[in-house]
Design a protein around this motif. Sequence first.
Motif, PDB file in Angstrom:
ATOM      1  N   ASP A 188     -25.415   7.560  15.489  1.00 44.23           N
ATOM      2  CA  ASP A 188     -25.164   6.125  15.637  1.00 44.23           C
ATOM      3  C   ASP A 188     -26.317   5.298  16.166  1.00 44.23           C
ATOM      4  O   ASP A 188     -26.160   4.093  16.376  1.00 44.23           O
ATOM      5  CB  ASP A 188     -23.954   5.915  16.560  1.00 44.23           C
ATOM      6  N   MET A 189     -27.476   5.895  16.413  1.00 47.49           N
ATOM      7  CA  MET A 189     -28.630   5.082  16.809  1.00 47.49           C
ATOM      8  C   MET A 189     -29.236   4.421  15.575  1.00 47.49           C
ATOM      9  O   MET A 189     -29.356   5.058  14.521  1.00 47.49           O
ATOM     10  CB  MET A 189     -29.695   5.951  17.475  1.00 47.49           C
ATOM     11  N   PRO A 190     -29.602   3.151  15.663  1.00 47.82           N
ATOM     12  CA  PRO A 190     -30.307   2.519  14.539  1.00 47.82           C
ATOM     13  C   PRO A 190     -31.583   3.284  14.215  1.00 47.82           C
ATOM     14  O   PRO A 190     -32.283   3.755  15.116  1.00 47.82           O
ATOM     15  CB  PRO A 190     -30.629   1.117  15.084  1.00 47.82           C
ATOM     16  N   ARG A 191     -31.854   3.427  12.926  1.00 42.74           N
ATOM     17  CA  ARG A 191     -33.023   4.185  12.486  1.00 42.74           C
ATOM     18  C   ARG A 191     -34.109   3.248  11.960  1.00 42.74           C
ATOM     19  O   ARG A 191     -33.819   2.165  11.459  1.00 42.74           O
ATOM     20  CB  ARG A 191     -32.624   5.178  11.393  1.00 42.74           C
ATOM     21  N   PRO A 192     -35.382   3.666  12.033  1.00 42.96           N
ATOM     22  CA  PRO A 192     -36.475   2.826  11.537  1.00 42.96           C
ATOM     23  C   PRO A 192     -36.361   2.497  10.060  1.00 42.96           C
ATOM     24  O   PRO A 192     -36.915   1.496   9.603  1.00 42.96           O
ATOM     25  CB  PRO A 192     -37.720   3.679  11.812  1.00 42.96           C
ATOM     26  N   ASP A 193     -35.643   3.335   9.294  1.00 40.69           N
ATOM     27  CA  ASP A 193     -35.529   3.111   7.854  1.00 40.69           C
ATOM     28  C   ASP A 193     -34.162   2.580   7.451  1.00 40.69           C
ATOM     29  O   ASP A 193     -33.795   2.611   6.276  1.00 40.69           O
ATOM     30  CB  ASP A 193     -35.826   4.406   7.085  1.00 40.69           C
ATOM     31  N   ASP A 194     -33.409   2.064   8.412  1.00 39.93           N
ATOM     32  CA  ASP A 194     -32.081   1.530   8.102  1.00 39.93           C
ATOM     33  C   ASP A 194     -32.156   0.227   7.314  1.00 39.93           C
ATOM     34  O   ASP A 194     -33.064  -0.594   7.526  1.00 39.93           O
ATOM     35  CB  ASP A 194     -31.281   1.272   9.384  1.00 39.93           C
ATOM     36  N   SER A 195     -31.172   0.023   6.453  1.00 44.78           N
ATOM     37  CA  SER A 195     -31.030  -1.257   5.761  1.00 44.78           C
ATOM     38  C   SER A 195     -30.500  -2.301   6.732  1.00 44.78           C
ATOM     39  O   SER A 195     -29.972  -1.964   7.797  1.00 44.78           O
ATOM     40  CB  SER A 195     -30.055  -1.112   4.588  1.00 44.78           C
ATOM     41  N   ILE A 196     -30.613  -3.562   6.356  1.00 48.14           N
ATOM     42  CA  ILE A 196     -30.123  -4.633   7.216  1.00 48.14           C
ATOM     43  C   ILE A 196     -28.618  -4.520   7.419  1.00 48.14           C
ATOM     44  O   ILE A 196     -28.105  -4.793   8.516  1.00 48.14           O
ATOM     45  CB  ILE A 196     -30.506  -6.018   6.635  1.00 48.14           C
ATOM     46  N   ASN A 197     -27.894  -4.089   6.398  1.00 50.45           N
ATOM     47  CA  ASN A 197     -26.438  -3.988   6.528  1.00 50.45           C
ATOM     48  C   ASN A 197     -26.035  -2.933   7.547  1.00 50.45           C
ATOM     49  O   ASN A 197     -25.109  -3.148   8.341  1.00 50.45           O
ATOM     50  CB  ASN A 197     -25.799  -3.682   5.168  1.00 50.45           C
ATOM     51  N   ARG A 198     -26.715  -1.802   7.532  1.00 48.69           N
ATOM     52  CA  ARG A 198     -26.377  -0.759   8.496  1.00 48.69           C
ATOM     53  C   ARG A 198     -26.741  -1.201   9.920  1.00 48.69           C
ATOM     54  O   ARG A 198     -25.981  -0.965  10.867  1.00 48.69           O
ATOM     55  CB  ARG A 198     -27.084   0.553   8.168  1.00 48.69           C
ATOM     56  N   LEU A 329     -42.044  -1.491  10.730  1.00 46.61           N
ATOM     57  CA  LEU A 329     -40.854  -0.698  10.448  1.00 46.61           C
ATOM     58  C   LEU A 329     -40.056  -1.322   9.314  1.00 46.61           C
ATOM     59  O   LEU A 329     -39.902  -2.550   9.249  1.00 46.61           O
ATOM     60  CB  LEU A 329     -39.969  -0.585  11.691  1.00 46.61           C
ATOM     61  N   TYR A 330     -39.512  -0.489   8.453  1.00 46.42           N
ATOM     62  CA  TYR A 330     -38.680  -0.989   7.357  1.00 46.42           C
ATOM     63  C   TYR A 330     -37.488  -1.778   7.902  1.00 46.42           C
ATOM     64  O   TYR A 330     -37.152  -2.843   7.389  1.00 46.42           O
ATOM     65  CB  TYR A 330     -38.194   0.188   6.513  1.00 46.42           C
ATOM     66  N   ALA A 331     -36.854  -1.256   8.951  1.00 49.11           N
ATOM     67  CA  ALA A 331     -35.689  -1.941   9.530  1.00 49.11           C
ATOM     68  C   ALA A 331     -36.063  -3.305  10.077  1.00 49.11           C
ATOM     69  O   ALA A 331     -35.257  -4.245  10.033  1.00 49.11           O
ATOM     70  CB  ALA A 331     -35.070  -1.080  10.630  1.00 49.11           C
ATOM     71  N   ASP A 332     -37.280  -3.435  10.616  1.00 50.58           N
ATOM     72  CA  ASP A 332     -37.736  -4.740  11.087  1.00 50.58           C
ATOM     73  C   ASP A 332     -37.905  -5.714   9.928  1.00 50.58           C
ATOM     74  O   ASP A 332     -37.412  -6.840   9.960  1.00 50.58           O
ATOM     75  CB  ASP A 332     -39.070  -4.601  11.830  1.00 50.58           C
ATOM     76  N   GLN A 333     -38.618  -5.279   8.893  1.00 46.25           N
ATOM     77  CA  GLN A 333     -38.865  -6.152   7.756  1.00 46.25           C
ATOM     78  C   GLN A 333     -37.562  -6.529   7.052  1.00 46.25           C
ATOM     79  O   GLN A 333     -37.455  -7.607   6.446  1.00 46.25           O
ATOM     80  CB  GLN A 333     -39.834  -5.497   6.774  1.00 46.25           C
ATOM     81  N   GLN A 334     -36.553  -5.684   7.173  1.00 46.96           N
ATOM     82  CA  GLN A 334     -35.259  -5.960   6.564  1.00 46.96           C
ATOM     83  C   GLN A 334     -34.570  -7.182   7.175  1.00 46.96           C
ATOM     84  O   GLN A 334     -33.636  -7.722   6.588  1.00 46.96           O
ATOM     85  CB  GLN A 334     -34.351  -4.734   6.706  1.00 46.96           C
ATOM     86  N   LEU A 335     -35.016  -7.640   8.322  1.00 51.16           N
ATOM     87  CA  LEU A 335     -34.438  -8.854   8.903  1.00 51.16           C
ATOM     88  C   LEU A 335     -34.618 -10.046   7.971  1.00 51.16           C
ATOM     89  O   LEU A 335     -33.835 -10.998   8.013  1.00 51.16           O
ATOM     90  CB  LEU A 335     -35.083  -9.159  10.265  1.00 51.16           C
ATOM     91  N   MET A 336     -35.616  -9.978   7.116  1.00 46.24           N
ATOM     92  CA  MET A 336     -35.859 -11.069   6.167  1.00 46.24           C
ATOM     93  C   MET A 336     -35.006 -10.930   4.911  1.00 46.24           C
ATOM     94  O   MET A 336     -35.020 -11.810   4.048  1.00 46.24           O
ATOM     95  CB  MET A 336     -37.343 -11.114   5.787  1.00 46.24           C
ATOM     96  N   ALA A 337     -34.248  -9.840   4.804  1.00 47.09           N
ATOM     97  CA  ALA A 337     -33.418  -9.609   3.614  1.00 47.09           C
ATOM     98  C   ALA A 337     -32.013 -10.173   3.771  1.00 47.09           C
ATOM     99  O   ALA A 337     -31.193 -10.077   2.855  1.00 47.09           O
ATOM    100  CB  ALA A 337     -33.329  -8.108   3.324  1.00 47.09           C
TER     101      ALA A 337
END
Length: 386
Positions: A188-198, A329-337
Motif C-alpha cells: 500500500d505504499m505509493p510507488r515511484p512508477d504509480d499512475s495518477i489514479n493509483r 519520478l514517473y509518479a511525480d510527472q503523472q500529476l500533470m496527467a
Amino acid sequence: MLNGWVVSVLFITLLVSLCNPRGVSDIKTLHFSETHTNTHTHTLFSFLSTLQYDFYRKSCPNAENIVRSSVANIYSHHQDISASLLRLFFHDCFIQGCDASILLDPITGDATYSTEKQAIPNLTLKGFHEIDQIKEELERVCPRVVSCADILSLATRDAVVLAGGPFYPVFTGRRDSTRAYFEEATADMPRPDDSINRTLYLFATRGLDERDMVSLLGAHNIGKIGCQFILNRLYNFSGTNLPDPSIDPEFLNHMRSKCQEKENNENNNGSQDQMSPASSPISKEASVEKLRRSTLDVSNFQELSSALSLEGGFDTHYYKSLLSGRGLLYADQQLMANEKTGRLVQGYASDDGSTFRRDFARAMVKLSVLDVLTGSQGQIRERCGY
C-alpha cells in the motif's frame, strides 16, 4: 487553561484552512465536496479529543526542547537528515497511522516475523539511528514517558523548519504500536512508477485529498532521489526494454549521464566510462544493478532542467519542473496527467512559494494525526526498535 486556548486557536485556524482553501486563481478553481469537508472536520475533532498541544508539559516538561536541540545538533553535521526524517515519517504514517511501527526491528531468530523495515518500499529509508539517539536522551530524563511516535513527529517538524520549510503545530500524546505491518507496507505504499489514479486512490483511502497529495509530494524539493527509482523510466518502461516515450530525449540522456556519473564517482575506480547500461560493453543487468545504489542529490535534480531554481529547499522548483515535463519520478510527472492535480501544480508554480508552504503545513498536520494510538492503546517503548 493556557493549553486550551492554544488548542482552540490552532484548531480554528486549521479548520478555516481546510474548509476554505486559499491560493492563486488556478487553485481556487478546485472544489471539494461537502463530504470531504465534513470528513476533515470530523478527523480534527477526533484527534483533538485525544492528542494535545504540549502533551508532556507535566510529565516531561523539556521533552520538545530536547527533541528540537537534538535535531539541530544532528542537522549541523548532516543536513540531509531533514529529507530522511520527512520520508521516514511519511512511510510510518501512511501505513496504519503514525504509530512508530516503521521503527521496529526484526526479531532475531524469528524468520516468520517481518517488519516494515524489511518491506521493499522501505529498504532505502534512513534516520533510524538518529531517532534512536533522541530516544536515548529522553529516556535519561523521562524514562518510558515520551513515545517514539511523538519523537518522530516532533523531530520531522523541527527538521523541516531547519531545511527552510514552514512551521506547523504538532499535537502529541501518541503511543507506539506493538507490531509492524510488513504486508501492508509492501502493498500500500505509493510507488515511484504509480499512475495518477493509483496515487490518488491511495491518498484518498487515508482521507487525504488532491490538494494534500500534491503539496505533500512537494517534499521532493529536498533530499536525494535514488537512481534506482527512475531506472525503469530510463531503460525499461512498462517492461518494454525502452525508455519512457514521454521523456524529452535531451532530458533522458541527461538523467542517464547523471546516474552513471554518480555511480562512477562513488566507485572511485578511476574509470572515465560514462556510457549508459544500454550501451555499456559489460552486461546491462550488471550495470543497472550498480546504478541501483546511486543517488541524485538536489543539486543534480536542479541541473536537469534550466527551468529549475538555483536554490534548493521549500520553493517552487519541483512544480516548475513538472510544468516543463521534467519530473524525475514517473509518479511525480503523472500529476500533470490529471486535470485537478495539474491545476494545483500550476498554482503552486505560479507564485513565490507561499501557497505551497501553507498547504504543505496544513497537509502535514492532517498526515500527523492519521489513526494515532492514544490513551491505553499501544505502548510506550523504552527503545524504538523493539
